[in-house]
Scaffold this motif. Sequence first.
Motif, PDB file in Angstrom:
ATOM      1  N   LYS A 108      46.493  36.460  36.606  1.00  0.00           N
ATOM      2  CA  LYS A 108      46.407  35.239  36.510  1.00  0.00           C
ATOM      3  C   LYS A 108      45.534  35.251  37.180  1.00  0.00           C
ATOM      4  O   LYS A 108      45.054  34.734  38.514  1.00  0.00           O
ATOM      5  N   ARG A 109      46.652  35.426  38.915  1.00  0.00           N
ATOM      6  CA  ARG A 109      45.494  35.480  40.000  1.00  0.00           C
ATOM      7  C   ARG A 109      43.861  35.856  40.722  1.00  0.00           C
ATOM      8  O   ARG A 109      43.576  35.896  41.564  1.00  0.00           O
ATOM      9  N   LEU A 110      44.628  37.555  40.162  1.00  0.00           N
ATOM     10  CA  LEU A 110      43.072  37.750  39.315  1.00  0.00           C
ATOM     11  C   LEU A 110      41.735  37.588  39.193  1.00  0.00           C
ATOM     12  O   LEU A 110      40.508  37.322  39.880  1.00  0.00           O
ATOM     13  N   LYS A 111      42.330  36.672  37.944  1.00  0.00           N
ATOM     14  CA  LYS A 111      41.054  36.332  37.356  1.00  0.00           C
ATOM     15  C   LYS A 111      41.165  34.932  38.439  1.00  0.00           C
ATOM     16  O   LYS A 111      39.724  34.914  38.038  1.00  0.00           O
ATOM     17  N   GLU A 112      41.375  34.380  39.165  1.00  0.00           N
ATOM     18  CA  GLU A 112      41.176  33.063  39.574  1.00  0.00           C
ATOM     19  C   GLU A 112      40.009  33.602  41.063  1.00  0.00           C
ATOM     20  O   GLU A 112      38.784  33.265  41.114  1.00  0.00           O
ATOM     21  N   GLY A 113      39.813  34.756  41.572  1.00  0.00           N
ATOM     22  CA  GLY A 113      39.024  35.780  42.299  1.00  0.00           C
ATOM     23  C   GLY A 113      39.706  37.051  42.832  1.00  0.00           C
ATOM     24  O   GLY A 113      40.743  36.668  42.820  1.00  0.00           O
ATOM     25  N   MET A 114      38.950  37.655  42.377  1.00  0.00           N
ATOM     26  CA  MET A 114      39.135  39.299  43.393  1.00  0.00           C
ATOM     27  C   MET A 114      38.406  39.631  44.963  1.00  0.00           C
ATOM     28  O   MET A 114      37.644  38.167  45.702  1.00  0.00           O
ATOM     29  N   PRO A 115      39.473  40.215  45.080  1.00  0.00           N
ATOM     30  CA  PRO A 115      39.679  40.433  46.502  1.00  0.00           C
ATOM     31  C   PRO A 115      37.837  40.929  46.721  1.00  0.00           C
ATOM     32  O   PRO A 115      38.147  41.930  47.067  1.00  0.00           O
ATOM     33  N   GLU A 116      38.138  40.492  48.333  1.00  0.00           N
ATOM     34  CA  GLU A 116      36.376  41.444  49.174  1.00  0.00           C
ATOM     35  C   GLU A 116      36.800  43.005  48.688  1.00  0.00           C
ATOM     36  O   GLU A 116      37.807  43.679  49.217  1.00  0.00           O
ATOM     37  N   CYS A 117      35.716  43.697  48.633  1.00  0.00           N
ATOM     38  CA  CYS A 117      36.365  44.939  48.117  1.00  0.00           C
ATOM     39  C   CYS A 117      34.847  45.654  49.539  1.00  0.00           C
ATOM     40  O   CYS A 117      33.342  44.601  49.123  1.00  0.00           O
ATOM     41  N   VAL A 118      35.009  46.041  50.046  1.00  0.00           N
ATOM     42  CA  VAL A 118      33.762  46.981  51.456  1.00  0.00           C
ATOM     43  C   VAL A 118      33.424  48.831  51.008  1.00  0.00           C
ATOM     44  O   VAL A 118      34.258  48.725  50.513  1.00  0.00           O
TER      45      VAL A 118
END
Length: 274
Positions: free
Chosen positions: A160-170
């Motif tokens: 559910k947290r991932l669907k709210e926004g993915m972390p930055e990928c560098v």
Amino acid sequence: MSTHLVWFRRDLRLHDNLALAAACRHRTARVVALFISTPEQWANHTMSPRQAAFIQVQLNALQQALAEKGIPLLFEEVDDFTASIETVKSVCEKHDVSHLFYNYQYEVNERERDAAVEKALPHIVCEGFDDSVILPPGAVMTGNHEMYKVFTPFKNAWLKRLKEGMPECVSAPARRENGIVSSALLPINLHYPQQEFDPVLFPAEEKAAIARLRQFCQQGGGGSMKNDVTSRPLRGPVVYPPVWRPAAYHRASVCIVCWPNSHRRSKAARAASG
């Protein structure tokens, strides 16, 4: 000119490496990398000879990849984590380091080592990153702000947290304009028992590992979260159990991604509780 030191541990890669990316963010800074081998500590932690062989291949590939970016990799070997504290301090003094960058490890001994290093470097800016997990420990809690004790509810809250926004990928860093690395790189050899591993099942070179991950996704390994999670580069090692059939990937893939996050969250909680 400031000097930034990147302390590599189990994060032996250029792509999506938060500590490395942060160290390279300032274009004028000189960037130096460090890896410290600790054979006695590894033996106490019962590290397998096959894993040691895998790390050695990774280190030599990393050394070459960093050299192409103008970043030298310093290799040091001491007995254990306690001795590595003085090694980091010595390297910082020798190279006039102004900033130390590293990715967190959540095990008890590793956390104690990192705390001791920061204490020994009062005049150096130390920055740590939650690189080996998609969401940092403590980011997913119950309604009572407690740690989950059962995996399935944690997995559902995590998704559910991932669907709210993915972390930055560098991205991997660009070549350093001021980086100078000797063309004659010395091979890195670990003084630890080693056993041959299958490079087809466990590719140690970074590009091959990323290719394996893409293949995993294209085969439907991402399941219902394919376009949201597993189609992105993942931080930390991705291990494919050789006994699993391809048909099992569909229902197991989310757990493959989520389980390491749950495991490291538990390690962090146990270490913090003393």
